[in-house]
Design a protein around this motif. Structure first.
Motif: not given
Ligand code: GAP
Length: 435
Positions: A146, A178, A180, A190, A195, A197, A262-263, A302, A304
């Protein structure tokens, strides 16, 4: 209108918004490259966000921190211990799944075997690499999962150098990584993504009011992006599902073509991060109120935002199909400030007399706005091509132009055409585009 992912993915590939990464080598699983139009759209989104939340506010500053941070950051933030997903593996074909995303009583989706899954284990999502010539534990570092943590770690330096007083915020746009277990749905999930933030530092007594203010600001942003508001839903995350740092989280969800997901997220992170970094680094992070002399660890709200998810929501909201005469016109109704190309100059024929006026005109407009120049195929086909990439205005140079020194300007949404003198064209477009 509802649009299928298939249509969006095809349009993105054929028109140059987003391509599979490493395509000529058969791709790399779930990696995507932004093409010529995608990068413009993405840059426009990031610039609009930065302007709204950073440069137009006196209580906000930005940073651009290193992707790789001292590994102690991830120990203190809790990511090393808890940034995990539950992983199961099929004992027969060894396919791996996120245990919370499948029904473990059902057969393996890949090989069809039943009663086949291992017990869930915790899988850490951080991507590792080594810094320097030694590939061992002492050289291990993590790609940031993040952007947030740099805003906490840099808080003391930002506060003193910019002389900000609480409440104030630090913002950052950048890549996060990440590992994933199940990436997918195009650019939605992905392993490498971007991000935007904000860490907004407040007095603890202020958190409820600030939370509501930021939730409203996030909804305002959604409207400005042209994202269909009837497809937006706030989800109050239940207490037992909150991230390890959060006391309250609202997920803003969007009806993507593959379902409601989640957006964005808005979290009240309390003083979790600043307190932990203070303890772990041995440098207590405190703020002294200049008026009351109260010393305290600021709390954090926060907001994000995922860049790629914003782009996907913008694409699916902008997509329209309209019946025009006997044809279907595909038109991307991007808000004008986000449109990747703002204006296209189209000489009616390829003849030199027209190109001699049209090409220099395109060069002149390109100094202010992203401009396309297209002289191939019929004018109708060229209009359709520009509609498909969401260009707000097409400027046609015809033989009359040589006489009356005027051009025809066509509006993407209404398809109405207006004759505008060349001498007034820039002013006309500037007014219509709002930039
Ligand atoms: N700092 C807080 C944080 O990172 P999160 O909900 O894990 O919170 C924030 O991530 C935002 O990042 C999500 O709402 C989404 O828009 C985006 N996001 C998270 N993981 C993602 C992924 N694997 N691929 C694309 N976007 C992602």
């Amino acid at each position: 209108m509802d649009v299928s992912m298939e249509k969006i993915v095809t349009l993105c590939k054929t028109r140059g918004f987003i391509f599979p990464g490493s395509d000529i080598y058969g791709g790399l699983a779930n990696s995507w490259d932004y093409g010529p139009l995608g990068v413009e759209l993405k840059n426009n989104i990031k610039q609009a966000w930065w302007k709204k939340f950073v440069t137009s506010r006196l209580d906000m500053v930005g940073i651009d921190a290193a992707l790789l941070m001292n590994p102690k950051v991830w120990e203190a933030s809790g990511h090393l211990a808890t940034f995990t997903d539950p992983l199961v593996e099929c004992k027969n074909c060894h396919e791996r799944y996120r245990a919370d995303q499948i029904d473990l009583k059902k057969a393996c989706q890949k090989c069809g075997n039943k009663d086949t899954f291992t017990e869930p284990s915790s899988f850490n999502l951080m991507l590792k690499t080594w810094l320097g010539p030694k590939e061992d534990a002492t050289a291990t570092v993590y790609f940031r999962p993040e952007t947030a943590q740099a805003m906490f770690v840099d808080f003391p330096l930002v506060m003193t150098s910019s002389r900000k007083r609480v409440p104030f915020g630090i913002a950052q746009i950048g890549k996060a990584f990440r590992n994933e277990i199940t990436p997918g749905n195009f650019i939605f999930r992905q392993r490498e993504f971007e991000q935007m933030e904000i860490e907004y530092f407040i007095h603890p007594s202020d958190w409820e009011k600030q939370f509501e203010t930021w939730l409203a600001a996030m909804h305002e942003w959604i409207v400005e992006c042209g994202i269909t508001t009837s497809a937006i839903h706030d989800l109050e995350v239940p207490k037992d599902e909150l991230a390890h740092y959060s006391k309250r989280t609202v997920d803003i969800e969007y009806d993507f073509p593959f379902g409601k997901k989640e957006l964005y997220g808005l979290a009240y992170r309390t003083d979790f991060d600043l307190t932990n970094h203070g303890k772990a680094s041995g440098k207590e992070i405190l703020y002294t109120d200049p008026e009351t002399n109260e010393k305290y660890v600021p709390h954090v709200i926060e907001p994000s935002f995922g860049v790629d998810r914003t782009l996907l929501a913008v694409l699916t909201s902008a997509y329209h199909e309209e019946a025009v005469e006997d044809e279907t016109r595909v038109v991307m109704k991007f808000p004008k400030h986000l449109a990747p190309v703002k204006v296209a100059v189209l000489p009616l024929s390829k003849k030199d007399e027209l190109a001699n006026v049209a090409y220099p005109l395109a060069e002149q407009l390109a100094k202010r706005w992203r401009t396309d120049y297209d002289e191939t195929q019929s004018i109708g086909k060229r209009y359709r091509r520009q509609d498909e990439i969401g260009t707000p205005f097409c400027v046609t140079v015809d033989f009359e132009t040589l006489e009356d020194k005027a051009v025809t300007v066509r509006d993407r949404d209404t398809m109405k055409q207006e004759r505008v003198p060349l001498a007034e064209l820039e002013n006309y477009l500037s007014k219509q585009l709002g930039c």
